[in-house]
Design a protein around this motif. Sequence first.
Motif, PDB file in Angstrom:
ATOM      1  N   GLY A 120     -76.106  34.542  40.505  1.00  9.31           N
ATOM      2  CA  GLY A 120     -75.061  34.967  41.434  1.00  9.31           C
ATOM      3  C   GLY A 120     -75.435  34.670  42.875  1.00  9.31           C
ATOM      4  O   GLY A 120     -76.549  34.251  43.180  1.00  9.31           O
ATOM      5  N   ARG A 121     -74.504  34.899  43.796  1.00  9.29           N
ATOM      6  CA  ARG A 121     -74.765  34.655  45.207  1.00  9.29           C
ATOM      7  C   ARG A 121     -75.780  35.633  45.747  1.00  9.29           C
ATOM      8  O   ARG A 121     -75.737  36.812  45.456  1.00  9.29           O
ATOM      9  N   ARG A 177     -81.507  41.346  47.805  1.00 13.71           N
ATOM     10  CA  ARG A 177     -80.342  40.464  47.682  1.00 13.71           C
ATOM     11  C   ARG A 177     -79.475  40.636  48.909  1.00 13.71           C
ATOM     12  O   ARG A 177     -78.788  41.653  49.046  1.00 13.71           O
ATOM     13  N   THR A 224     -76.665  39.485  49.944  1.00 17.69           N
ATOM     14  CA  THR A 224     -75.208  39.599  49.860  1.00 17.69           C
ATOM     15  C   THR A 224     -74.756  41.006  49.499  1.00 17.69           C
ATOM     16  O   THR A 224     -73.648  41.413  49.822  1.00 17.69           O
ATOM     17  N   THR A 225     -75.586  41.761  48.830  1.00 19.18           N
ATOM     18  CA  THR A 225     -75.192  43.130  48.497  1.00 19.18           C
ATOM     19  C   THR A 225     -75.901  44.148  49.362  1.00 19.18           C
ATOM     20  O   THR A 225     -75.516  45.313  49.383  1.00 19.18           O
ATOM     21  N   ASP A 239     -67.139  38.249  45.386  1.00 21.55           N
ATOM     22  CA  ASP A 239     -68.028  37.288  46.021  1.00 21.55           C
ATOM     23  C   ASP A 239     -69.471  37.574  45.668  1.00 21.55           C
ATOM     24  O   ASP A 239     -70.276  36.671  45.506  1.00 21.55           O
ATOM     25  N   SER A 240     -69.798  38.855  45.570  1.00 25.58           N
ATOM     26  CA  SER A 240     -71.190  39.193  45.293  1.00 25.58           C
ATOM     27  C   SER A 240     -71.531  39.036  43.830  1.00 25.58           C
ATOM     28  O   SER A 240     -72.656  38.763  43.469  1.00 25.58           O
ATOM     29  N   TYR A 241     -70.583  39.218  42.994  1.00 24.77           N
ATOM     30  CA  TYR A 241     -70.840  39.138  41.544  1.00 24.77           C
ATOM     31  C   TYR A 241     -69.853  38.184  40.902  1.00 24.77           C
ATOM     32  O   TYR A 241     -69.020  38.588  40.092  1.00 24.77           O
ATOM     33  N   PRO A 242     -69.916  36.881  41.238  1.00 25.63           N
ATOM     34  CA  PRO A 242     -68.896  35.961  40.722  1.00 25.63           C
ATOM     35  C   PRO A 242     -68.936  35.797  39.213  1.00 25.63           C
ATOM     36  O   PRO A 242     -67.942  35.440  38.605  1.00 25.63           O
ATOM     37  N   SER A 243     -70.093  36.054  38.619  1.00 23.14           N
ATOM     38  CA  SER A 243     -70.174  35.868  37.169  1.00 23.14           C
ATOM     39  C   SER A 243     -69.917  37.158  36.418  1.00 23.14           C
ATOM     40  O   SER A 243     -70.090  37.220  35.212  1.00 23.14           O
TER      41      SER A 243
END
Lengths: 376, 259
Positions: free
Chosen positions: A52-53, A204, A206-207, B140-144
């Motif tokens: 994931g991002r 992480r 992004t979170t 966006d943070s967890y696209p999967s």
Amino acid sequence: MAKILNWQIGREMDYPYEEAHSEKQIAFVFDTNKCIACQTCSVACKTVWTSGRGQEYMWWNNVESRPYGSYPMAWDIRLMNQLDGQNWKDGIYQGKTIFEAAPEGERAIGWTPESEDWASPNRGEDECSAPINDGDYIRIPHQPWMFYLARICNHCTYPSCLASCPRKSIYKRREDGIVLIDQDRCHGYQECVKNCPFKKPMYRPTTGMSEKCVGCFPRVEKGLVSRCVENCIGKIRLQGYISPSPEKANPDNPIDYLVHIAKVALPLYPQFGLGANVYYIPPIHVPPSFSTQMFGPGVEEAIKTYRNAKDIQDLIGLLMLFGASDRIFERFRTTKTEAIGLSERREEIVRVPISEPVAIRPFHDAKRGVYRQSIT
Amino acid sequence: MKRAVFLLLGAAIAAGCGRVAASERLSDPKSTIWTESVPGIEVPLLRQQMALPHGGTNRYATIRSAYADGRIFVRISWEDTSPNTSSLERSFADGVAVMFAPNTNPMPSPFMGDADNPVIIWHWRADWQNPETQSAAFEDSYPSYTDGYPDHEKPAFESLGRRPSNGSAVMEYMARGFGTLTAQPSGEVEARGYYDHEARTWHVLFRRALQLQDDTMLVFDDRKDIPVTVAIWDGGKGERGSRKSVTLMWQRIRPARFR
């Protein structure tokens, strides 16, 4: 601070929380002598958990090339530089654990990696070299030496990440001792990142929270091994549950057998004091002076036993069971010719031969009109 | 008579304009109304050394506050040699928090409240205000992400409750002692920060209505002074969580009244 009896260091030690054990404790044995650093384990984990991002740099499972490689950069050296006197006497650790050595105002000694420290996970794979001088010849054990160290979160019995979180956002599961960062509670302070000696919690961006290896707990709950274990090409990994102390070891329990009875599987950096639960069969061609710092004082005995494995039925049988099933087998037994992995209730899970049948083919095959050459 | 009415009307309009203008100006952390018309107090903050891990710096901050237009405004200013507005790299972002006591009799412990007596905290962070690092949408943070439990109607957790949503730069918390910080958003608190590069000073402005319809835990009375504590984080020094500078004691602030 509470007093804990840590069998890996052979003495009591300080820990911020009282002694407590999960109902079962997940544990792994990795045979460093079989790892080829194919990184299938790393990619399996990344595909499932860290694609994931914000997770791009994360390798919850990584394989590093020792002695020169490390991910993140110099994770163990930078910690050991802060820890004087890592000596052992009669199996008892004489120095301080990372909790006992903590400076004022801190829970443990630690350091925080920069972005660049995560950027070279495969560093060291090609650096192992030495000049060839006139008159040199290859000898075994050969100089120079190297080995691969596959690492996941150790799901420690006395985790530093858990001890360091000021919000108690990290916990050990009651049923299997898997250590998790609660994503509902984490505020991204990165105290866990700083204080885990093995550097497995990872921030992480992004979170705004940190994450780590989750022990593939959804699979474990179904009796299946973790993805890294299942996908290992070299079948270097065994997964099971370890008893809380050597006195409670069960000779039918595969992990107990390798760690407490045969004593071929050794803890990783026991001197840190965390009770890590990934145990390593040490590399037999590496000078023990190096391996002892990493795996503790049992290295030379472990190597001796491992070299004699073919004469120890249970040991050679159990070594054949590595990678034999995608199901966790909590018990095992062997015969002269077979090794059988069993459930806790002793139902058969998997059966493997200890040695494969041998067929000797004649030099001349009349039927096909060919001659067989031995090319090995 | 006409002239008298005109004068009265004029005065009324002027007063009306004055009230709205003050509120607008107070809402801007860099407005000069703060230094012109709002007295402040300078408070000392000390390194936090009560709960592990310790951290923070001994420093000063200036608190100015005002009541206007049915709202409370609190502006906190402190010196910081360089602004840290991103949490993407290893460094942490600069931040400030102001803590209130819903019950003042007895006062809660100034150390994050206590079990019997909670505190309310408004926390601003520079990376929450930074469009580059603002909270991302869940997808966006967890696209999967796929919810493996087919009978669940919604994902296992919907929001990233650790940071403000919808472009807000402030988190609202309640606490009852060390380690108990819990998000309790009313959604009505706003905060805006401004870094003065010349003076190397942060100014952060918090504002909220005196009383809320749905949340009656913290109510402000514009005839009264308020006890507050303040905490400041210098992200560039790795300050976050309990590694902060704090006013150890309750500070009494006297908001200027704008009618």
